[in-house]
Design a protein around this motif. Structure first.
Motif, PDB file in Angstrom:
ATOM      1  N   GLN A 367      21.714 -12.758 -44.448  1.00 10.95           N
ATOM      2  CA  GLN A 367      20.270 -12.989 -44.563  1.00 10.95           C
ATOM      3  C   GLN A 367      19.660 -12.236 -45.749  1.00 10.95           C
ATOM      4  OE1 GLN A 367      18.409 -15.229 -42.564  1.00 10.95           O
ATOM      5  NE2 GLN A 367      20.543 -15.801 -42.122  1.00 10.95           N
ATOM      6  N   ARG A 368      20.386 -12.267 -46.865  1.00 10.72           N
ATOM      7  CA  ARG A 368      19.901 -11.626 -48.089  1.00 10.72           C
ATOM      8  C   ARG A 368      20.150 -12.550 -49.270  1.00 10.72           C
ATOM      9  NH1 ARG A 368      23.367  -6.089 -47.657  1.00 10.72           N
ATOM     10  NH2 ARG A 368      22.739  -5.466 -45.551  1.00 10.72           N
ATOM     11  N   PRO A 369      19.337 -12.415 -50.319  1.00  9.36           N
ATOM     12  CA  PRO A 369      19.677 -13.111 -51.563  1.00  9.36           C
ATOM     13  C   PRO A 369      20.983 -12.571 -52.132  1.00  9.36           C
ATOM     14  CG  PRO A 369      17.389 -12.363 -51.593  1.00  9.36           C
ATOM     15  CD  PRO A 369      18.048 -11.710 -50.420  1.00  9.36           C
ATOM     16  N   LEU A 370      21.679 -13.390 -52.894  1.00 12.73           N
ATOM     17  CA  LEU A 370      22.935 -12.949 -53.493  1.00 12.73           C
ATOM     18  C   LEU A 370      22.746 -11.675 -54.305  1.00 12.73           C
ATOM     19  CD1 LEU A 370      25.579 -15.155 -55.271  1.00 12.73           C
ATOM     20  CD2 LEU A 370      24.714 -13.125 -56.421  1.00 12.73           C
ATOM     21  N   ILE A 371      21.653 -11.584 -55.023  1.00 12.86           N
ATOM     22  CA  ILE A 371      21.436 -10.466 -55.929  1.00 12.86           C
ATOM     23  C   ILE A 371      21.242  -9.147 -55.184  1.00 12.86           C
ATOM     24  CG2 ILE A 371      18.915 -10.515 -56.156  1.00 12.86           C
ATOM     25  CD1 ILE A 371      19.413 -10.534 -59.244  1.00 12.86           C
ATOM     26  N   ASP A 372      21.056  -9.220 -53.849  1.00 14.03           N
ATOM     27  CA  ASP A 372      20.908  -8.017 -53.021  1.00 14.03           C
ATOM     28  C   ASP A 372      22.166  -7.698 -52.224  1.00 14.03           C
ATOM     29  OD1 ASP A 372      18.309  -7.696 -53.906  1.00 14.03           O
ATOM     30  OD2 ASP A 372      17.430  -8.767 -52.211  1.00 14.03           O
ATOM     31  N   CYS A 373      23.270  -8.401 -52.494  1.00 15.06           N
ATOM     32  CA  CYS A 373      24.527  -8.194 -51.774  1.00 15.06           C
ATOM     33  C   CYS A 373      25.542  -7.500 -52.673  1.00 15.06           C
ATOM     34  CB  CYS A 373      25.121  -9.534 -51.319  1.00 15.06           C
ATOM     35  SG  CYS A 373      24.129 -10.436 -50.104  1.00 15.06           S
ATOM     36  N   ASN A 374      26.410  -6.673 -52.069  1.00 16.35           N
ATOM     37  CA  ASN A 374      27.508  -6.122 -52.863  1.00 16.35           C
ATOM     38  C   ASN A 374      28.606  -7.180 -53.006  1.00 16.35           C
ATOM     39  OD1 ASN A 374      29.319  -5.953 -50.592  1.00 16.35           O
ATOM     40  ND2 ASN A 374      28.377  -4.000 -50.004  1.00 16.35           N
ATOM     41  N   GLN A 375      29.655  -6.849 -53.728  1.00 14.03           N
ATOM     42  CA  GLN A 375      30.646  -7.870 -54.076  1.00 14.03           C
ATOM     43  C   GLN A 375      31.373  -8.415 -52.852  1.00 14.03           C
ATOM     44  OE1 GLN A 375      32.672  -7.463 -57.812  1.00 14.03           O
ATOM     45  NE2 GLN A 375      34.645  -8.058 -56.925  1.00 14.03           N
ATOM     46  N   CYS A 376      31.728  -7.562 -51.901  1.00 20.34           N
ATOM     47  CA  CYS A 376      32.405  -8.037 -50.688  1.00 20.34           C
ATOM     48  C   CYS A 376      31.496  -8.923 -49.857  1.00 20.34           C
ATOM     49  CB  CYS A 376      32.896  -6.850 -49.861  1.00 20.34           C
ATOM     50  SG  CYS A 376      34.343  -6.021 -50.568  1.00 20.34           S
ATOM     51  N   GLN A 377      30.220  -8.568 -49.799  1.00 24.06           N
ATOM     52  CA  GLN A 377      29.271  -9.400 -49.058  1.00 24.06           C
ATOM     53  C   GLN A 377      29.098 -10.762 -49.720  1.00 24.06           C
ATOM     54  OE1 GLN A 377      25.999  -6.638 -49.183  1.00 24.06           O
ATOM     55  NE2 GLN A 377      26.426  -5.811 -47.135  1.00 24.06           N
ATOM     56  N   ILE A 378      29.068 -10.792 -51.044  1.00 18.71           N
ATOM     57  CA  ILE A 378      28.988 -12.077 -51.750  1.00 18.71           C
ATOM     58  C   ILE A 378      30.222 -12.916 -51.444  1.00 18.71           C
ATOM     59  CG2 ILE A 378      29.014 -13.175 -54.026  1.00 18.71           C
ATOM     60  CD1 ILE A 378      27.279 -10.860 -55.023  1.00 18.71           C
ATOM     61  N   ARG A 379      31.395 -12.310 -51.514  1.00 14.66           N
ATOM     62  CA  ARG A 379      32.650 -13.019 -51.210  1.00 14.66           C
ATOM     63  C   ARG A 379      32.589 -13.645 -49.824  1.00 14.66           C
ATOM     64  NH1 ARG A 379      37.062  -8.950 -49.727  1.00 14.66           N
ATOM     65  NH2 ARG A 379      35.695  -9.005 -47.878  1.00 14.66           N
ATOM     66  N   ASP A 380      32.206 -12.852 -48.818  1.00 13.85           N
ATOM     67  CA  ASP A 380      32.150 -13.361 -47.444  1.00 13.85           C
ATOM     68  C   ASP A 380      31.085 -14.439 -47.297  1.00 13.85           C
ATOM     69  OD1 ASP A 380      34.062 -11.452 -46.989  1.00 13.85           O
ATOM     70  OD2 ASP A 380      32.779 -10.119 -45.806  1.00 13.85           O
ATOM     71  N   GLU A 381      29.932 -14.215 -47.913  1.00 15.35           N
ATOM     72  CA  GLU A 381      28.823 -15.165 -47.798  1.00 15.35           C
ATOM     73  C   GLU A 381      29.185 -16.511 -48.412  1.00 15.35           C
ATOM     74  OE1 GLU A 381      25.656 -16.501 -46.355  1.00 15.35           O
ATOM     75  OE2 GLU A 381      25.363 -14.339 -46.490  1.00 15.35           O
ATOM     76  N   LEU A 382      29.856 -16.495 -49.548  1.00 16.86           N
ATOM     77  CA  LEU A 382      30.257 -17.755 -50.190  1.00 16.86           C
ATOM     78  C   LEU A 382      31.193 -18.543 -49.282  1.00 16.86           C
ATOM     79  CD1 LEU A 382      30.894 -16.593 -53.881  1.00 16.86           C
ATOM     80  CD2 LEU A 382      28.940 -17.887 -53.015  1.00 16.86           C
ATOM     81  N   LEU A 383      32.142 -17.863 -48.664  1.00 18.44           N
ATOM     82  CA  LEU A 383      33.085 -18.551 -47.780  1.00 18.44           C
ATOM     83  C   LEU A 383      32.382 -19.096 -46.537  1.00 18.44           C
ATOM     84  CD1 LEU A 383      36.238 -16.263 -48.014  1.00 18.44           C
ATOM     85  CD2 LEU A 383      35.899 -18.530 -49.021  1.00 18.44           C
ATOM     86  N   VAL A 384      31.449 -18.337 -45.990  1.00 24.02           N
ATOM     87  CA  VAL A 384      30.716 -18.811 -44.811  1.00 24.02           C
ATOM     88  C   VAL A 384      29.888 -20.042 -45.159  1.00 24.02           C
ATOM     89  CG1 VAL A 384      28.828 -18.240 -43.222  1.00 24.02           C
ATOM     90  CG2 VAL A 384      30.684 -16.602 -43.598  1.00 24.02           C
ATOM     91  N   GLN A 385      29.236 -20.038 -46.327  1.00 31.51           N
ATOM     92  CA  GLN A 385      28.444 -21.205 -46.709  1.00 31.51           C
ATOM     93  C   GLN A 385      29.318 -22.408 -47.043  1.00 31.51           C
ATOM     94  OE1 GLN A 385      25.141 -20.540 -49.433  1.00 31.51           O
ATOM     95  NE2 GLN A 385      24.952 -18.414 -48.763  1.00 31.51           N
ATOM     96  N   LEU A 386      30.553 -22.143 -47.476  1.00 32.05           N
ATOM     97  CA  LEU A 386      31.471 -23.234 -47.794  1.00 32.05           C
ATOM     98  C   LEU A 386      32.178 -23.775 -46.555  1.00 32.05           C
ATOM     99  CD1 LEU A 386      33.110 -21.896 -51.062  1.00 32.05           C
ATOM    100  CD2 LEU A 386      32.079 -24.153 -50.830  1.00 32.05           C
TER     101      LEU A 386
END
Length: 504
Positions: A367-386
């Motif tokens: 529940q954050r914009p990408l620009i507010d996530c660290n690299q691991c959170q971005i990795r996980d978030e991308l996979l969840v959205q995919l």
């Protein structure tokens, strides 16, 4: 210190600022017309945001690229540039299948992009209508949308009509909910993008196609863009006499006493550049900051977009049916491209994912914009959205994840020094708990319906502009952030220069 860099005193000298794709095309067109050309860029390499390479089969790229058989200017250009494959044109391949994908369902719809027969076109139209119906768009809105793809309005009217107005986003809410993520994921379109730009994109399968395009409406490049195009292009221009000057940032233009011509350009390193003609191929915000008095008709929005790459040594099951596509239900405006390469040790699979709404839209998992996530959170978030989960990280063939070039997590101390000109995010904590900021080197420039900035300066007769965000009434392809628009605009700019030279 003054530099003219003339190679032939009988030839007129053009100084181009910006060695991105637009600057390279501009140099190519000017060389063909007999000018002496010098290019200056603040970076240590060419390409601008067209950056991507493969090292030992591992892809590093700002974003993946898609072209169209309708992109006649781009295809003609690529045929003119020698490369290890013969020409850069030989790196194009047909994207015979593309997808709409829903990560939450999950569901993937395949669309043929090899050239249609009449029956296949009817099937494709039916499938696209079904995709909209699957996304809960009312049937009456689907039928209305199909009619809107052809308009009896003039091009001038469509340039002044926003896509949100043209497709009635406010009253056709379900249609808007489907169409907006498609356009965001495809070209980073905003509500204020001109309707004509979007119609050019959506109608990419109609009209005159390049006769030598490789057999599909949608085209890709077999290698990342630096390897396939930018490096061969730069080497070719150097062989044609173009003089490149990297680590050379424009500081200001110095005018004559009447303000009607540029006499010289000053760089931040103290050098003064003399030329007969000056061309800016710089990003829109740089032109606005440095040269605003010469171009008062700019109106644009920046869309923050960047690519990230996942790597595997064997094709994961989840990717086997996928090639290139848009994730319809992604808050971050995701698109993806799957590539595979053979290396000495085996195979390398890359899932290249571009997020095109990274500054404000909240993700599904954190529940954050990408620009507010660290690299691991971005990795996980991308996979969840995919895919709805992060199971691919447990795949025994998973090899790693990284952001593409031009995106970094840096300490607050470095913001004002090494990355002062980059786009910055707010402070966050990385995986070690340290305070960091995301910085991004580039953004997408979206001209709005109020943009009318052309290719010439307000008063200076020897100052010109080129770039995919500029307007010219002769343009046939109005889709922003595309290489076709870069090529066409550079060619039109060069034509204007030649016309003025003949008239002088």
């Amino acid at each position: 210190m003054q530099h003219s860099h003339f190679k032939d005193s009988n030839k007129r000298h053009i100084a181009i600022f910006g060695a991105g794709f637009s600057g390279l095309v501009m140099a190519h067109e000017c060389i063909k017309h007999g000018f002496t050309v010098s290019i200056y860029d603040k970076e240590s390499y060419p390409g601008g945001k067209c950056v991507g390479t493969a090292k030992n089969g591992i892809v590093h790229e700002v974003t993946h690229r898609q072209f169209f058989a309708k992109n006649r200017n781009l295809i003609e250009l690529l045929k003119e540039i020698p490369s290890p494959k013969g020409t850069c044109f030989n790196s194009l391949y047909p994207q015979n299948k593309v997808q709409f994908h829903w990560g939450k369902k999950p569901k993937t719809m395949q669309f043929q992009r090899a050239y249609f027969s009449t029956i296949e076109k009817l099937i494709d139209d039916a499938k696209s209508a079904y995709a909209m119906h699957y996304a809960n768009v009312p049937l009456k809105d689907i039928a209305w949308f199909k009619k809107q793809l052809t308009s009896d309005k003039s091009q001038e009217e469509l340039l002044k009509t926003s896509v949100s107005q043209y497709f009635e986003y406010q009253s056709r809410v379900k249609l808007s909910a489907f169409l907006k993520p498609v356009l965001v994921g495809w070209i980073g379109a905003t509500d204020n993008t001109p309707a004509l730009s979007v119609l050019d994109l959506l109608n990419n399968k109609t009209g005159e196609l390049h006769p030598e395009a490789p057999g599909a409406y949608s085209l890709g490049i077999e290698e990342p863009i630096s390897d396939a195009i930018i490096t061969p292009f730069t080497e070719y221009l150097e062989s044609q006499g173009v003089s490149f000057h990297f680590n050379s940032e424009l500081a200001e233009l110095c005018l004559n006493k009447t303000g009607t011509a540029v006499e010289q350009a000053s760089l931040t390193n103290g050098q003064n550049i003399q030329a007969d003609i000056f061309v800016s191929a710089l990003p829109a915000h740089v032109i606005n900051n440095l040269l605003g008095e010469h171009c008062s008709n700019f109106d644009y929005e920046y869309v923050f977009s960047h690519g990230f790459q996942f790597h595997f040594s064997t094709m994961p099951e989840q990717l086997k049916s996928k090639t290139v596509g848009i994730v319809i239900d992604s808050p971050w405006g995701l698109s993806y491209n799957i590539t595979r390469r053979q290396v000495a040790t085996g195979e390398r699979i890359c899932l290249s994912v571009t997020a095109t709404n990274i500054s404000c839209a909240k993700g599904s998992k954190y529940q954050r914009p990408l620009i507010d996530c660290n690299q691991c959170q971005i990795r996980d978030e991308l996979l969840v959205q995919l895919f709805g989960d992060t199971e691919m990280l447990n795949n025994p063939y998973y090899q790693g994840f990284h952001p593409g070039p031009g995106a970094k997590l840096v300490t607050p101390e470095k913001l004002g020094t090494d990355y002062s000109s980059w786009f910055k995010g707010d402070v966050l904590r990385d995986e070690k708990g340290e305070l960091k900021h995301w910085v991004f080197q580039h953004a997408l420039t979206q001209p709005t319906i109020r943009n009318s900035q052309g290719l010439t300066a307000n008063k200076c007769k020897n100052l010109f502009f080129t770039g995919e965000y500029l307007f010219d009434p002769k343009q046939n392809w109005r889709v922003p952030v595309t290489l076709e628009r870069c090529v066409e605009t550079a060619r039109l700019c060069c034509e204007l220069i030649v016309e003025r030279e003949k008239a002088a």
